[in-house]
Design an enzyme around this catalytic site. Structure first.
Site, PDB file in Angstrom:
ATOM      1  N   ASP A   1      78.501  33.854  47.864  1.00 17.09           N
ATOM      2  CA  ASP A   1      77.289  32.910  47.912  1.00 17.09           C
ATOM      3  C   ASP A   1      76.547  33.114  49.121  1.00 17.09           C
ATOM      4  O   ASP A   1      77.283  33.284  50.263  1.00 17.09           O
ATOM      5  CB  ASP A   1      77.783  31.343  47.500  1.00 17.09           C
ATOM      6  CG  ASP A   1      76.517  30.685  47.613  1.00 17.09           C
ATOM      7  OD1 ASP A   1      75.443  31.139  47.673  1.00 17.09           O
ATOM      8  OD2 ASP A   1      76.987  29.289  47.901  1.00 17.09           O
TER       9      ASP A   1
ATOM     10  N   HIS B   1      77.479  31.474  43.613  1.00 13.39           N
ATOM     11  CA  HIS B   1      76.776  30.378  43.531  1.00 13.39           C
ATOM     12  C   HIS B   1      76.381  29.596  42.424  1.00 13.39           C
ATOM     13  O   HIS B   1      76.132  30.730  41.419  1.00 13.39           O
ATOM     14  CB  HIS B   1      75.250  30.789  44.374  1.00 13.39           C
ATOM     15  CG  HIS B   1      74.623  29.419  44.780  1.00 13.39           C
ATOM     16  ND1 HIS B   1      74.674  28.591  45.988  1.00 13.39           N
ATOM     17  CD2 HIS B   1      73.631  28.714  43.976  1.00 13.39           C
ATOM     18  CE1 HIS B   1      73.897  27.539  46.084  1.00 13.39           C
ATOM     19  NE2 HIS B   1      73.281  27.598  44.857  1.00 13.39           N
TER      20      HIS B   1
ATOM     21  N   SER C   1      74.636  22.729  45.736  1.00 10.56           N
ATOM     22  CA  SER C   1      73.414  23.516  46.173  1.00 10.56           C
ATOM     23  C   SER C   1      72.347  22.406  46.845  1.00 10.56           C
ATOM     24  O   SER C   1      72.738  21.821  47.759  1.00 10.56           O
ATOM     25  CB  SER C   1      72.756  24.382  45.197  1.00 10.56           C
ATOM     26  OG  SER C   1      71.652  25.204  45.555  1.00 10.56           O
TER      27      SER C   1
END
Length: 378
Positions: free
Chosen positions: A312, A342, A197
């Protein structure tokens, strides 16, 4: 929950108004129930609540990890036992970008790193939450499976430290790893970057800055540009990078934003709050090359193994960045984990399928790296 029969899992998810198989066909009943429970318990995120979220995320992330990965530390006996772990770790202090103390966690394998590789890992969490504990299990798994050394970085977080502080800290960690590779049983020519991320974004930005330093990008930030350029001068280019569902373009909304922006582990509100915290006091635009990798210089980027999650909000920007690298002539391998949300590496011990997927990613990146080192040797 994973041991319950699928019909019961389906009924539980339905009672929570969770997604069904038609909505997410690649997610099994167990995962859809996890998503339903997460959505039910989730509270709206606000900028003034980030400190509370930071503590909650830290506690939740560690609670989801297997206790096995916490059973051995550098403080325990090194005498071999039948069930002893093969990975040891130790927290150390290094200097951050402002010459203050910064913690890194160093993982090493008993097999003494047969590939001479060290992975420098940057945790995710929207640049605002997360730490070396929240991502301990993944780093431990990489070291266990590959024998590589791993260094996980506890960089400074927003909003207390807005952009580009985190990047500057990560660059300091890179320079430190270069200087201490021998202690990690690794070679300075075999440093790989990884992160998930926001950490994936930082990994890419570090690779860009090390591979093609540009003083112009650092101007007008109230920083010592000459010192920054001097610190980057002569650093070896990373061997490869592994961004996991990375942030690559803070400025642009991609189709996955509309598809997966609600009801999942990361939603529109989360992204807006994280971006605001990271950017509002930074003096940088969302399209600045020190913030969004899509707007940086990728002409000298290292080979990249880019992982996206199907469910995601960030999926499409990760894949768009991979295509940008391919267009530049960079060697790229992409892997999309179907049915995964995610942040799925945090679920590797509570969802069997995602555990297998995460281990397969580590194996796939290892094969990718072995191919590169074989070519390097020739």
């Amino acid at each position: 929950m994973g041991y319950l029969p699928s019909p019961l899992l389906e009924r539980l998810s339905h009672s929570l108004h969770g997604p069904d198989a038609k909505q997410y066909p690649h997610a099994d009943a167990h995962l859809r129930l996890i998503l339903a429970l997460s959505h039910k318990l989730k509270r709206p995120l606000h900028l003034d609540k980030l400190a509370t979220l930071r503590h909650k995320f830290a506690a939740d992330a560690v609670a989801m990890q297997s206790p096995i990965v916490w059973r051995q530390s550098e403080n325990e006996s090194k005498l071999p036992t039948k069930n002893s772990a093969t990975v040891h770790w130790q927290d150390k202090l290094i200097a951050n970008a402002d010459d203050e103390d910064m913690t890194v966690r160093c993982y090493q394998h008993d097999d003494k790193n047969p590939d001479d590789v060290v992975m420098l890992f940057f945790h995710g969490g929207g640049f605002c939450i997360g730490d070396i504990n929240t991502h301990h299990e993944f780093c431990h798994a990489v070291c266990t499976q590959t024998g590589w050394s791993v260094v996980s970085v506890d960089y400074r977080l927003a909003p207390e430290y807005p952009a580009p502080t985190a990047l500057r800290d990560c660059l300091s960690a890179y320079a430190c790893v270069v200087d201490h590779c021998q202690r990690l049983n690794a070679s300075s020519s075999r440093i790989v970057l990884a992160g998930d991320s926001a950490g994936g974004c930082l990994a890419i930005l570090v690779a860009q800055q090390v591979s093609a330093p540009d003083a112009a990008q650092w101007l007008n930030l109230g920083l010592d540009v000459e010192k920054i350029m001097l610190s980057l001068h002569g650093l070896p280019r990373p061997l490869a990078q592994l961004p996991l569902y990375p942030v690559t373009d803070i400025e642009t909304d991609y189709p996955s934003w509309a598809l997966y922006g609600q009801g999942l582990l990361l939603d529109h509100t989360d992204v807006e709050v994280f971006d605001s915290a990271y950017m509002q006091q930074s003096g940088l635009s969302q399209s600045h090359a020190l913030v969004s990798p899509m707007h940086g210089n990728n002409t000298h980027m290292c080979p990249s193994y880019i992982v996206a999650a199907e469910l995601d909000i960030l999926r499409d920007e990760a894949l768009a960045y991979a295509e940008q690298l391919k267009d530049t002539g960079i060697e790229v391998k992409t892997h999309t984990v179907l049915g995964a949300p995610h942040g799925f590496i945090h679920l590797m011990s509570i969802h069997k399928g995602l555990g297998h997927e995460t281990n397969d990613i580590i194996k796939g990146f290892s094969r990718f790296l072995h191919k590169l080192t074989t070519t390097e040797g020739n």
